[in-house]
Enzyme design. Structure first.
Site, PDB file in Angstrom:
ATOM      1  N   GLU A 135      -7.584  49.577  25.989  1.00 12.35           N
ATOM      2  CA  GLU A 135      -6.204  49.092  26.194  1.00 12.35           C
ATOM      3  C   GLU A 135      -5.731  49.693  27.511  1.00 12.35           C
ATOM      4  O   GLU A 135      -4.797  50.482  27.561  1.00 12.35           O
ATOM      5  CB  GLU A 135      -5.284  49.480  25.041  1.00 12.35           C
ATOM      6  CG  GLU A 135      -3.995  48.650  25.068  1.00 12.35           C
ATOM      7  CD  GLU A 135      -2.891  49.182  24.185  1.00 12.35           C
ATOM      8  OE1 GLU A 135      -3.086  49.256  22.957  1.00 12.35           O
ATOM      9  OE2 GLU A 135      -1.820  49.519  24.736  1.00 12.35           O
TER      10      GLU A 135
ATOM     11  N   HIS B 291      -4.572  49.241  31.498  1.00 13.22           N
ATOM     12  CA  HIS B 291      -3.769  48.205  32.155  1.00 13.22           C
ATOM     13  C   HIS B 291      -3.898  48.183  33.666  1.00 13.22           C
ATOM     14  O   HIS B 291      -4.206  49.184  34.293  1.00 13.22           O
ATOM     15  CB  HIS B 291      -2.309  48.392  31.773  1.00 13.22           C
ATOM     16  CG  HIS B 291      -2.084  48.265  30.306  1.00 13.22           C
ATOM     17  ND1 HIS B 291      -2.220  47.080  29.628  1.00 13.22           N
ATOM     18  CD2 HIS B 291      -1.776  49.183  29.365  1.00 13.22           C
ATOM     19  CE1 HIS B 291      -1.974  47.268  28.342  1.00 13.22           C
ATOM     20  NE2 HIS B 291      -1.713  48.541  28.151  1.00 13.22           N
TER      21      HIS B 291
ATOM     22  N   HIS C  22      -0.917  42.968  22.269  1.00 17.51           N
ATOM     23  CA  HIS C  22      -0.267  44.131  22.866  1.00 17.51           C
ATOM     24  C   HIS C  22       1.231  44.076  22.591  1.00 17.51           C
ATOM     25  O   HIS C  22       1.820  42.995  22.592  1.00 17.51           O
ATOM     26  CB  HIS C  22      -0.521  44.163  24.380  1.00 17.51           C
ATOM     27  CG  HIS C  22      -0.111  45.460  24.979  1.00 17.51           C
ATOM     28  ND1 HIS C  22       1.171  45.706  25.417  1.00 17.51           N
ATOM     29  CD2 HIS C  22      -0.813  46.598  25.163  1.00 17.51           C
ATOM     30  CE1 HIS C  22       1.221  46.949  25.859  1.00 17.51           C
ATOM     31  NE2 HIS C  22       0.052  47.520  25.714  1.00 17.51           N
TER      32      HIS C  22
ATOM     33  N   ASP D 289      -4.638  53.692  26.896  1.00 18.37           N
ATOM     34  CA  ASP D 289      -3.389  53.038  27.305  1.00 18.37           C
ATOM     35  C   ASP D 289      -2.954  53.513  28.693  1.00 18.37           C
ATOM     36  O   ASP D 289      -1.760  53.629  28.984  1.00 18.37           O
ATOM     37  CB  ASP D 289      -2.268  53.258  26.280  1.00 18.37           C
ATOM     38  CG  ASP D 289      -1.198  52.176  26.341  1.00 18.37           C
ATOM     39  OD1 ASP D 289      -1.330  51.236  27.148  1.00 18.37           O
ATOM     40  OD2 ASP D 289      -0.217  52.272  25.589  1.00 18.37           O
TER      41      ASP D 289
HETATM   42 ZN    ZN Z   1      -0.754  49.326  26.396  1.00 18.79          ZN
END
Ligand code: ZN
Length: 320
Positions: free
Chosen positions: A8, A10, A161, A281
């Site tokens: 996850e 970005h 998400h 993340d």
């Molecule tokens: Zn995220």
């Protein structure tokens, strides 16, 4: 340090920053600029952060909301495609370190299905990340059945998400600290996943695969209660199986943004460790903290290696 795959993670690229800006509007300018700079870097800073966390490979996805917030469908389709092409080029530069999730315009189910197929087959992406609802429409909407049919046929993971809800729930009003990642996104995203179950999407497409971050957005904690309240003595919701069946069968989760033993142990007990994958993340959370947490948590070494790496290799067809 155990080797890891994170999924996850970005990035941002031209054409998507305008969609993202409102999500950080209330942040101090310096923090906002730092996040923008980290999101748009594919080089030394990102790789150094991955190295410190033991992340061999990051599956990159556009930071939300992206075209989920685009009002013009043709623009959404075109922009999503451009974002995917941009990512494919960055992956080509570092195929040993990066993989990708497709960004999809869910305004048009068939276009989204075609783009998913192009990304999986031609660009070798390992699934898609959808940033929550698209202009208020959730993924259980019957108009999206053609998309789910294709996703099921491709056997690919569709990761939801978090995003801001259509409107702020009254119970959260007046307490900005409860907004977004503190609590609001968990409720919004967990509810989105439950809509897919209660809407019968997994009865219709039993092999469809849904991804959730944040240790499953609280769903693993609630299996008994979902089954109890939807059984014959309460609401008969007309599903082929108990609700827990779908959470255990159709949902795969990641540890993104959750560095603590209690929810991890709950998720392992509820779903089995084979359905849990590490994520950091980045850059919204510190990859190093997430990596160190998984390295030092009290876990059987096989379970640790599976969550860190092996499950992603198996479930997403990743690895060297
Ligand atoms: Zn995220």
């Amino acid at each position: 340090m155990v080797k890891k795959i994170a999924l996850e993670e970005h990035f941002l690229c031209p054409g998507f920053i305008e969609y993202w800006n409102p999500t950080v509007a209330e942040m101090p300018a310096a923090k906002r600029e730092r996040l923008l700079s980290l999101n748009t870097d594919f080089g030394e800073v990102r790789l150094a952060s991955m190295d410190k966390a033991g992340i061999e490979r990051a599956v990159l996805a556009l930071a939300g909301p992206g075209v989920q917030a685009e009002r013009d469908t043709a623009t959404a389709i075109r922009t999503a495609k451009a974002g995917n092409d941009f990512l494919a080029k960055e992956i080509q530069r570092r195929p040993d370190r990066y993989s990708g999730f497709a960004h999809l315009a869910m305004q048009d189910a068939r276009a989204a299905a075609d783009e998913l197929e192009r990304c999986v087959k031609d660009l070798k992406f390992c699934g898609a990340m959808i940033n929550g609802h698209t202009l208020g429409q959730y993924l259980d909407h019957p108009s999206l059945y053609p998309f789910w049919e294709r996703a099921e046929a491709l056997g690919t993971l569709i990761y939801i998400h978090p995003t801001d809800p259509v409107s702020v729930a009254p119970v959260l009003q007046g307490h900005p600290g409860l907004r977004r990642a503190t609590w609001e996104w968990t409720f919004e995203t967990g509810s989105h996943a439950l809509r897919l179950i209660f809407g019968g999407v997994f009865d219709r497409f039993p092999k469809a695969r849904l991804g959730l971050g944040h240790m499953g957005e609280t769903l693993p904690f609630l299996l008994w209660r979902f089954d109890s309240r939807t059984g014959p003595d309460f609401y008969n919701v007309g599903l082929k199986n108990p609700v827990s069946h779908y959470i255990k069968t159709n949902i795969e989760i990641t540890t993104s943004g959750m560095c603590s033993a209690e929810p991890l142990n709950c998720a392992i007990a509820a779903l089995g460790h084979e359905r849990i994958m590490f994520s950091a993340d980045y850059p919204f959370e510190r990859a190093e903290e997430a990596g160190h947490w998984l390295d030092s948590e009290k876990l059987d070494e096989k379970v640790r290696a599976d969550i860190a790496y092996n499950n992603a290799v198996r479930l997403l067809g990743l690895g060297k």
